[in-house]
Motif scaffolding. Structure first.
Motif, PDB file in Angstrom:
ATOM      1  N   GLU A 185       0.910   4.032  -2.893  1.00 13.01           N
ATOM      2  CA  GLU A 185       0.582   5.555  -2.727  1.00 13.01           C
ATOM      3  C   GLU A 185       1.888   6.509  -3.197  1.00 13.01           C
ATOM      4  OE1 GLU A 185      -1.276   8.729  -1.380  1.00 13.01           O
ATOM      5  OE2 GLU A 185      -1.986   6.802  -1.506  1.00 13.01           O
ATOM      6  N   LEU A 186       3.066   5.991  -3.006  1.00 13.91           N
ATOM      7  CA  LEU A 186       4.373   6.988  -3.193  1.00 13.91           C
ATOM      8  C   LEU A 186       5.274   6.577  -4.441  1.00 13.91           C
ATOM      9  CD1 LEU A 186       5.358   6.478   0.583  1.00 13.91           C
ATOM     10  CD2 LEU A 186       4.195   8.495  -0.378  1.00 13.91           C
TER      11      LEU A 186
ATOM     12  N   ASP B   8       0.720  -1.312  -0.003  1.00 16.56           N
ATOM     13  CA  ASP B   8       0.001  -0.074   0.031  1.00 16.56           C
ATOM     14  C   ASP B   8       0.859   1.329   0.104  1.00 16.56           C
ATOM     15  OD1 ASP B   8      -2.395  -1.538  -0.232  1.00 16.56           O
ATOM     16  OD2 ASP B   8      -2.638  -1.239   2.201  1.00 16.56           O
ATOM     17  N   ALA B   9       2.037   1.308   0.717  1.00 17.80           N
ATOM     18  CA  ALA B   9       2.941   2.427   0.830  1.00 17.80           C
ATOM     19  C   ALA B   9       3.446   2.667  -0.729  1.00 17.80           C
ATOM     20  CB  ALA B   9       4.002   2.134   1.733  1.00 17.80           C
TER      21      ALA B   9
END
Length: 255
Positions: free
Chosen positions: A38-39, A34-35
């Motif tokens: 997002e990034l 998920d990180a």
């Protein structure tokens, strides 16, 4: 790859026993991915550090169709299981044998810069000095803005003795042979014993013994604070926990 070995089954059994030790293992993976979602952009290059049989790489490449992965480990058995079960995922996955405790492992990697590095349940093997050297290497390997994600047990320091005691009690209960038997799950020792009983692995196991000669598991792995300090010293500008269940954490560091 020996076609007589059911590589996919050995990987399945590996994942099952690892989840016996870390019931929240899939939640850790999800937090890391998920990180990344997002990034990072849709296309990126990630290193699966101390990859074992490629559990991170398998899941990462399934979730991110535009990603490529480099899976790195010292263990020839783990690499063989991963390569046999996963292959190259249509050229998106590359396997590298290297010792992360050595100062020249980046040469073996053969990649000047990557976007992300991920690791799970592995870096507790490294003592503080080689761990600090590894984080310095990652500071050079990751591009500015690149991400390092480490999911592992990172113990509480002396300022939190109650939390440390609670966390250890939970681990002690989960990791007994009785607890594994009650859940119908192999222990790590049983997995390795089964593998050693297969003559097809004789040569790989001999290679593994040579690779691990002189190495040992430390009794008290570096705690959370040691990881954070070493990452800052290695050039990471932001370091923090993004997921946690007691000492089981996902640590994110931004280059």
């Amino acid at each position: 790859m020996n076609p007589e070995i059911d590589w996919a089954d050995w990987l399945r059994r590996w994942d099952a026993q690892q989840e016996g030790y870390v019931p929240e293992r899939e939640a850790r993976f999800t937090a890391m991915f998920d990180a990344l979602a997002e990034l990072l952009p849709a296309s990126f290059v990630a290193v699966d550090l101390a990859c074992g049989p490629g559990s991170i790489s398998q899941r990462l490449l399934a979730r991110f169709p535009g990603a490529q992965a480099i899976a790195v480990d010292i263990d020839p058995v783990m690499l063989a299981v991963g390569q046999g079960a996963l292959g190259t995922v249509n050229g998106r996955l590359r396997w590298v044998q290297a010792d992360l405790a050595s100062r020249d492992w980046l040469k073996a990697l053969g990649e000047p810069q990557v976007d992300a590095v991920l690791s799970t349940t592995a870096l507790h093997w490294l003592e503080p000095t080689p761990l600090a050297h590894l984080y310095q290497d990652l500071g050079r390997l990751l591009r500015p803005g690149g991400l390092f994600l480490n999911s592992d047990a990172m113990t509480f320091d002396s300022s939190a003795p109650t939390l440390a005691r609670l966390s250890q009690r939970v681990l002690d209960e989960q990791w007994t042979d009785t607890a594994f038997a009650a859940r119908g799950i192999e222990t790590a020792e049983q997995w390795w014993d089964a593998l050693a009983g297969d003559p097809a692995f004789e040569t790989l196991l001999a290679e593994r013994t040579a690779c691990f000669a002189g190495k040992h598991r430390q009794e008290s792995p570096p705690g959370f604070d040691v990881h954070v300090a070493a990452l800052h010293d290695g050039g990471f500008r932001e370091v923090g926990t993004i997921w946690q269940v007691l000492a089981s954490r996902v640590l994110l560091a931004v280059r």
